[in-house]
Enzyme design. Structure first.
Site, PDB file in Angstrom:
ATOM      1  N   ARG A  51       0.821  -1.215   0.000  1.00 11.00           N
ATOM      2  CA  ARG A  51       0.000   0.000   0.000  1.00 11.00           C
ATOM      3  C   ARG A  51       0.858   1.269   0.000  1.00 11.00           C
ATOM      4  O   ARG A  51       0.529   2.249  -0.657  1.00 11.00           O
ATOM      5  CB  ARG A  51      -0.888   0.015   1.244  1.00 11.00           C
ATOM      6  CG  ARG A  51      -2.081  -0.896   1.120  1.00 11.00           C
ATOM      7  CD  ARG A  51      -3.256  -0.089   0.638  1.00 11.00           C
ATOM      8  NE  ARG A  51      -4.380  -0.935   0.306  1.00 11.00           N
ATOM      9  CZ  ARG A  51      -5.597  -0.736   0.776  1.00 11.00           C
ATOM     10  NH1 ARG A  51      -5.839   0.239   1.600  1.00 11.00           N
ATOM     11  NH2 ARG A  51      -6.572  -1.523   0.393  1.00 11.00           N
ATOM     12  N   ASP A 160     -13.533  13.466   8.532  1.00  9.38           N
ATOM     13  CA  ASP A 160     -12.692  12.312   8.228  1.00  9.38           C
ATOM     14  C   ASP A 160     -11.247  12.780   8.332  1.00  9.38           C
ATOM     15  O   ASP A 160     -10.977  13.980   8.298  1.00  9.38           O
ATOM     16  CB  ASP A 160     -12.970  11.780   6.817  1.00  9.38           C
ATOM     17  CG  ASP A 160     -12.566  10.320   6.651  1.00  9.38           C
ATOM     18  OD1 ASP A 160     -13.450   9.446   6.674  1.00  9.38           O
ATOM     19  OD2 ASP A 160     -11.348  10.052   6.530  1.00  9.38           O
TER      20      ASP A 160
END
Ligand SMILES: C[S@@+](CC[C@H](N)C(=O)[O-])C[C@H]1O[C@@H](n2cnc3c(N)ncnc32)[C@H](O)[C@@H]1O
Length: 291
Positions: A51, A160
Site C-alpha cells: 500500500r 474524516d
C-alpha cells in the site's frame, strides 16, 4: 463494502520495489497506533508495504526509511495520506438502510416535533469517507424538514482524516454506477446529471450541500466542536481500532451526545463490554442513557 476482511489492506507488495525492513515497520506500527488507533499485526507487513509503495512513488522516495523520516519531521502533514493508504474509504449511499429507516420513521419526526419551538438538530457523520453517508443523511433530513414544514436549525457535520476522501466529499460528484443505493425518485430530486466531460457522473444538489459541513478531523486527536449532537454515525470506522481506543472514543461520544442521543455503528461493530453509557436499542444502534 466488506470492512472486516484482510483484503481491505489487500495490495501485495509490487515486485522490484523497496522492502519494508524491521525498524521501519516497527516505526510505522507505533506511528499508526499512536495517531490512528490502528494496531497493525506482523501479518500486515506485506500489505502495508504494498500500500505504501504507491505513496513512496508519488513522493519520489526510494526507501521506506526516507518515508519514516518524513513522518518524523511532519507527522500532521502526512498522517491523512498514510491513514488513507492503510485503511479503506469504501462506502456507499444508504448503506445499512435500516439505520435510515429508523431515522425516517421514528427519530426525525420525534426530534422535529420536540424542537419545533426552536432549537438545533445536529447529526455527526464521524468517518464520513467520500461523503455518501452524510449526503444520504442530508436527503432524509431535507425530506423530513420539507414534509413537516419545520424551520428547525438542522445541520450535519461530516468529518474524516483522509484528505483525498474529503476532497471527493467536498466536490460532491459521484459516478452514476456507484449510486445504486439511491432510489430513482431521490436521484431525480437530489442530483444533477453531468453532461459533456461530466457524462456518467452526477452532482449533489445545492440544498444537500447547505445541510452538510465537511471538516478534517482525526477522531484520536482533540475535537473543536462542543455538541451536543442528537445522533452520531460512526460506522465502519472503529473496526480497525483496538479495545482501549474504542473505549476512549465511545466515552467521548457519550460526552457529546444529548441524553437519549443515538450512536450508530457499522454492521460488524459492537460496543459490547466497552461502555456502560449506552443501551443497545436496535441493530448496531445505541442510545445514550438518561441519568
Ligand atoms: C470504511 S470508511 C466508512 C465510511 C462510512 N462511515 C460508511 O460506513 O460507509 C472508514 C473511514 O474512517 C476514516 N477513519 C479511520 N480512522 C480515522 C480516524 N482516526 N479519524 C477520522 N477518520 C478516520 C477513514 O479515513 C475512512 O474514510
Amino acid at each position: 463494502m466488506n470492512t472486516a476482511t484482510a483484503s481491505n489492506f489487500g495490495v501485495a507488495a509490487s515486485a522490484g520495489g523497496p522492502l519494508l525492513g524491521d525498524a521501519e515497520f516497527q516505526f510505522l506500527r507505533d506511528f499508526v497506533y499512536r495517531h490512528c488507533g490502528i494496531a497493525l499485526s506482523e501479518q500486515k507487513r506485506q500489505l502495508v508495504q504494498g500500500r505504501l509503495l504507491r505513496r513512496l512513488r508519488a513522493l519520489g522516495l526510494k526507501e521506506f526509511a526516507s518515508y519514516c523520516e518524513l513522518l518524523r519531521k511532519d507527522p500532521a502533514g502526512e498522517l491523512g495520506e498514510l491513514a488513507s493508504a492503510i485503511s479503506t474509504n469504501v462506502t456507499s449511499f444508504f448503506r445499512e438502510m435500516h439505520h435510515y429507516d429508523l431515522l425516517v420513521e421514528q427519530l426525525l419526526p420525534r426530534w422535529l416535533e420536540e424542537k419545533k419551538g426552536g432549537g438545533r438538530l445536529r447529526i455527526w457523520s464521524a468517518g464520513c469517507a467520500t461523503g455518501e453517508e452524510p449526503y444520504a443523511l442530508a436527503m432524509v433530513l431535507a425530506e423530513a424538514l420539507e414534509r413537516t414544514g419545520s424551520k428547525v436549525d438542522a445541520r450535519i457535520l461530516a468529518t474524516d482524516l483522509s484528505p483525498q476522501a474529503l476532497e471527493h466529499a467536498c466536490a460532491g460528484m459521484y459516478a452514476l454506477d456507484r449510486m445504486g443505493g439511491i432510489s430513482d425518485e431521490r436521484r431525480r430530486r437530489w442530483f444533477l446529471r453531468g453532461e459533456g466531460r461530466y457524462e456518467g457522473y452526477a452532482c449533489v444538489h445545492q440544498r444537500l450541500r447547505e445541510l452538510v459541513a465537511i471538516q478534517p478531523l482525526n477522531l484520536l486527536h482533540d475535537w473543536p466542536m462542543r455538541g451536543p449532537f442528537d445522533a452520531i454515525f460512526c460506522r465502519n470506522v472503529v473496526i480497525y481500532f483496538d479495545k482501549p481506543t474504542k473505549q476512549r472514543l465511545f466515552d467521548r461520544y457519550a460526552g457529546l451526545l444529548e441524553p437519549g442521543g443515538y450512536l450508530f455503528l457499522g454492521h460488524s461493530e459492537s460496543m459490547h463490554g466497552l461502555s456502560d453509557a449506552f443501551d443497545l436499542v436496535g441493530r448496531t444502534v445505541y442510545r445514550k442513557r438518561v441519568s
